[in-house]
Write a protein that holds these residues in place. Structure first.
Motif, short mmCIF file in Angstrom:
data_model
loop_
_atom_site.label_atom_id
_atom_site.label_comp_id
_atom_site.label_asym_id
_atom_site.label_seq_id
_atom_site.Cartn_x
_atom_site.Cartn_y
_atom_site.Cartn_z
N ALA A 115 14.29 -5.20 37.40
CA ALA A 115 14.71 -5.78 38.68
C ALA A 115 13.84 -6.98 39.04
N LEU A 116 12.55 -6.82 38.86
CA LEU A 116 11.64 -7.92 39.19
C LEU A 116 11.84 -9.11 38.25
N GLU A 117 12.07 -8.80 37.00
CA GLU A 117 12.30 -9.91 36.05
C GLU A 117 13.57 -10.67 36.39
N LEU A 118 14.60 -9.90 36.76
CA LEU A 118 15.84 -10.58 37.15
C LEU A 118 15.61 -11.47 38.36
N ARG A 119 14.78 -10.98 39.25
CA ARG A 119 14.53 -11.76 40.47
C ARG A 119 13.65 -12.98 40.19
N ALA A 131 23.52 -10.05 42.46
CA ALA A 131 23.61 -10.14 41.00
C ALA A 131 22.71 -9.11 40.34
N ILE A 132 21.56 -8.88 40.95
CA ILE A 132 20.66 -7.86 40.41
C ILE A 132 21.33 -6.49 40.50
N ALA A 133 21.97 -6.25 41.64
CA ALA A 133 22.64 -4.96 41.85
C ALA A 133 23.73 -4.76 40.80
N ASP A 134 24.50 -5.83 40.58
CA ASP A 134 25.57 -5.73 39.58
C ASP A 134 25.00 -5.43 38.20
N GLU A 144 6.01 -14.74 40.25
CA GLU A 144 6.76 -15.88 39.69
C GLU A 144 6.01 -16.45 38.51
N GLU A 145 4.67 -16.48 38.64
CA GLU A 145 3.87 -17.05 37.57
C GLU A 145 3.87 -16.14 36.34
N LEU A 146 3.80 -14.82 36.60
CA LEU A 146 3.75 -13.88 35.49
C LEU A 146 5.10 -13.72 34.80
N LEU A 147 6.14 -13.58 35.60
CA LEU A 147 7.46 -13.25 35.04
C LEU A 147 8.30 -14.50 34.79
#
Lengths: 175, 712
Positions: free
Chosen positions: A126-130, A139-142, B18-21
């Motif tokens: 989730a965090l990577e998508l964000r 979009a994350i939810a989808d 943001e910097e990490l990912l």
């Protein structure tokens, strides 16, 4: 009273190398886009180097550079008639000082990197998508096949877990 | 932008993620920045006059040498302890252990002042605290180059009372580099030169920041301002009239300033305003009104007479610190100056006296160091207590319930903890629980002798001489006066000018301070310079060309415009009083002070802090509005029965429109705009009331407008 000698004054090259990451990140925290953070970071160093200043100690130098950067940021915002996103600069400064003041945020970044490993696969996704893909919440939810509310909760919990983890690591280092 | 996303409300965490990912790591901007600097090597150290010191590196043999020296030191320490088992500590060590005693060497390690390091730091500090050398690009300004600071033999204030030999530099403490007087003579400059110097310094910074100052204020704006700053009230219509028509030149302005400062017509107003201002500054709005030992009227009497004689400021300060005598004005042996210390002393606790003396007169907020080392500078806890030691001979005697009750301030021999050579010190406790002995030292500069006997060493007289000769005195005075005129000084807090504080205009501050000293601390002269200076003539209206000059938002003030601010409650009171037709008379000063204090009591209250701070609720809140709108004072000002300004205008033989214009002029120092007049005409038709009542309502509205209570 500190027992160490005041540091030797840094050359411009050394000064930039030592503090540029911290200033850039600080500007980002204030709400700057990356390109604006680049510009203001450059301008900050140009100003202080041309004008000269007293390198009293690391903390004072970092604080002074942040203050100059902040003033430049505010000037840009005013010139462009934009609202300043961060209105509580003191709180932000205190937070910055606590977590990133001593090392320009490098330590925090390391701790956060380790803490990310402790997240569930789903939360990390989730965090990577964000943050990587810059997806919207829907979009994350989808993508994760959950509701928007669920995506919101998932990310909030993940961030809380990261904060707790960093706090814990910081405390452990301190002790 | 992360912050705009409602989920992510922790900016720091978001940026790091943001910097990490993401792919938003900080770029290396060195080459771009250096390119823009023109590839020219810039030596920061040389720009700021700090000698680059070689890095301290251990060579390979150092560890063993260090170990050897440590071992030798331990052996010597053991030998010393055995040989001196019965001895007390020497005053040079200034350190005593009373409980859980560590060994002397351990105690030394606990001491906040570490000495070799401090010497290096001091060299740097000394240079850092003379910023004029780095800021000033050339000698073209009319101001003189600041003189190097050195110790002086000039104890002209109280030369006879100084019995202690010259100070010797302490080896183990932080020392304020500007604590002592320059031995070089500073040549007094003419007024035009001083004014040109102010303009030059400010212009320099305006150019650096790329801003254009505001236009000059209108004549009446400036006149209103000058009455407020010099007399604490708005001008009357008749006082404004001469400036409405004629071309106002610098000569005209100077003539008005001279009249307000030096003529007998305004003498009483000047004295009352400044007496009140200085009394508030020295002991607060509540000092001497019952909660402490001071007699407020006694201090006011001393200040009034001193200002009347235009006594040099350094002499006033010296009197306040060294005073002995009785507090009540009717007592035999009365000395009003004692009330400054009486307001700040409780039994033998003189810590408030110490913190007030150092902050008010020297701009050094040492009270932060009372319980621990200063959090943001090199000032150690011992520095506070060493300053406090100058008050250790002070004694207060209650005079009972006689005809003239009150207190007497005396000096008595101080015994404290005596050392074998006759020095007397006092203990203070460090945060680690170890007690330490403090002897008098002026901002880290130790005294050669610290006897507690008055005949050997009158500590307060010595302190009075040191303070009144210190260059810090004039710097603090200039900062305070500048702040009085502009609402902002050269530092964030007027009384906090320590080495850790950034000064916005170091060269200007130092130059004005030098001229203040050169002109023998003439208070009126300093007021006059600032009143006639370029920034004081500027409008408070800013434009895009100087909108970054916004200290209200926390930026550093550039003084490219006048900063609008709310009047002090005293200024509102006096302004309303003068509009009610009353004037300040010499023989009613005490009564007027009582009436004013009673009114002010509605807005100020004392905070129970160690520093005796006060809270002011005169900040435009509901309470203030209600008092102003409905209070007795407002009723007096808007009365048509007494000889008020309103009555004179209302009963004059003029058309209504002209009367409205006069009401605007009397209250706001300007005529109404066409739009305002049109609105008022409309209202007059709708109101359907008699002219008198209508004008009374307009008057009430003007006096309750935000413009009236603004200095702009």
């Amino acid at each position: 009273m500190p027992n160490s000698d005041p540091p030797d004054p840094l050359s411009p090259e050394e000064l930039i190398q030592k503090y540029q990451n911290g200033i850039w990140r600080y500007l980002r925290v204030l709400g700057c886009e990356a390109s604006l953070a680049d510009d203001i970071t450059q301008e900050t160093f140009l100003r202080v180097i041309r004008k000269g200043f007293e390198q009293y100690n690391d903390a004072a130098t970092a604080g002074y550079l942040r203050k100059v950067a902040y003033n430049l940021f505010i000037s840009v915002m005013r010139r462009e008639g934009r609202k300043v996103v961060t209105d509580d600069i003191e709180q932000l400064d205190a937070s910055w000082n606590k977590w990133a003041g001593a090392d320009n945020g490098d330590g925090l970044l390391d701790m956060l990197r380790e803490c990310l490993e402790g997240l569930t696969e789903r939360a990390r996704s989730a965090l990577e998508l964000r943050f990587k893909e810059e997806h919207t919440r829907s979009a994350i939810a989808d993508h994760l096949q959950i509701t928007e509310h669920g995506a919101k909760n998932l990310m909030q919990r993940a961030k809380k877990q990261l904060r707790d983890c960093v706090e814990h690591k910081n405390q452990a280092e301190f002790n | 932008m992360t912050n705009t996303h409602e989920d992510f409300n922790d900016p720091l965490l978001d940026v790091m993620l943001e910097e990490l990912l993401g792919d938003t790591a900080p770029p290396d901007l060195s080459s771009e920045i250096l390119a823009q600097l023109g590839h020219q090597p810039v030596d920061l150290a040389s720009q700021i006059n700090i000698k680059a010191q070689p890095a301290r590196r251990r060579s390979s043999f150092i560890p063993s040498l260090s170990l050897a020296l440590s071992a030798a030191a331990c052996i010597l320490a053991v030998v010393a302890i055995v040989l001196n088992a019965k001895s007390t500590h020497s005053p040079q060590s200034h350190e005593e252990v009373v409980a859980d005693s560590p060994t002397p060497s351990e105690t030394d390690n606990l001491a906040p002042n570490q000495l070799a390091n401090d010497q290096n730091r001091q060299e740097q500090q000394s240079q850092q605290d003379q910023p004029e050398q780095q800021v000033r690009p050339d000698g073209s300004t009319p101001f003189e180059q600041p003189q190097p600071i050195a110790m002086s033999d000039d104890n002209s204030v109280n030369p006879e009372s100084i019995t202690v030999p010259e100070l010797t530099p302490a080896t183990n403490t932080w020392k304020h580099p500007l604590a002592f007087v320059s031995t070089s003579t500073i040549t007094p400059l003419s007024q035009p030169e001083v004014l040109a110097g102010i303009s030059h310094e400010l212009n320099k910074q305006w150019n650096e920041q790329g801003i254009t100052p505001s236009e000059f204020a209108t004549n009446t704006e400036w006149v209103r301002r000058i009455y407020l700053r010099l007399l604490g009230r708005v001008p009357t219509s008749s006082e404004l009239m001469p400036f409405l028509e004629q071309d106002v030149t610098q000569e005209t302005r100077e003539a008005l300033v001279n009249r307000l400062l030096f003529s007998t017509q305004y003498s009483e107003e000047y004295l009352q305003y400044w007496t009140n201002l200085w009394t508030n500054t020295l002991i607060g709005r509540h000092g001497g009104t019952g909660k402490d030992k001071a007699h407020r009227a006694g201090l006011a009497k001393y200040l009034y007479e001193s200002l009347q004689a235009n006594k040099p400021y350094n002499q006033i300060v010296s009197d306040l610190i060294s005073a002995t005598g009785k507090s009540h004005p009717d007592a035999e042996g009365f000395n009003g100056a004692v009330n400054f210390l009486l307001a700040a002393t409780n039994e033998d606790d003189t810590t408030l006296a110490t913190s007030r003396t150092t902050s008010l007169f020297l701009g050094q907020k040492l009270q932060c160091a009372q319980c621990h080392n200063h959090p943001s500078s090199d000032i150690g806890q011992n520095q506070f207590w060493e300053m406090d030691a100058y008050f250790s001979q002070l004694k207060i005697v209650a005079l009972g319930k006689g005809k003239t009750p009150g207190y007497e301030l005396l000096n008595t021999d101080f015994r404290g903890v005596e050392t074998p050579n006759g020095d007397a010190g006092n203990y203070f406790e460090q945060p680690n629980g170890v007690a330490r002995l403090a002897f008098p030292a002026f901002l880290g500069h130790a005294e050669a002798s610290a006897s507690g006997a008055i005949e050997d060493f009158d500590r307060r007289a010595r302190l009075a001489s040191l303070v009144s000769n210190s260059p810090l005195l004039e710097r603090t005075l200039v900062n305070r006066m500048w702040s009085h005129f502009f609402g902002y000084g050269f530092t964030t807090e007027v009384d906090d000018m320590g080495p850790h504080v950034q000064i916005t205009h170091p060269q200007l501050l130092q130059s004005l301070a030098n001229q203040t000293r050169a002109n023998k601390y003439n208070l009126k002269l300093l007021l006059k310079w600032i009143a006639l200076s370029d920034p004081f003539l500027r409008s408070s209206v800013y434009s895009k060309s100087n909108d970054i000059d916004s200290p209200e938002l926390g930026d550093q003030p550039l003084f490219s415009r006048y900063y609008s601010r709310q009047l002090d409650p005293e200024e509102v009171y006096q302004s309303l009083l003068v509009l009610s037709g009353k004037t300040r008379k010499a023989n009613s000063f005490g009564q007027q002070q009582l009436a004013q204090r009673s009114w002010l009591g509605q807005f100020t209250r004392q905070m129970e802090t160690d520093e005796g701070e006060e809270a002011n609720t005169f900040k435009g809140d509901i309470h203030q509005s209600l008092v102003l709108m409905n209070g007795d004072l407002m009723k007096q000002v808007t009365s048509l029965e007494e000889d008020t300004v309103l009555k004179r205008i209302v009963t004059s033989q003029q058309p209504t429109q002209e009367k409205v214009r006069q009401l605007f002029l009397a209250s706001l120092a300007r005529y109404p705009s066409d739009e305002e007049l049109n609105q008022i005409k409309k209202l007059s038709v709708e109101a359907k009331v008699a002219e008198q009542q209508f004008l009374q309502d307009i008057w009430w509205a003007l006096l309750n407008s935000s413009e009236f209570i603004l200095d702009h």
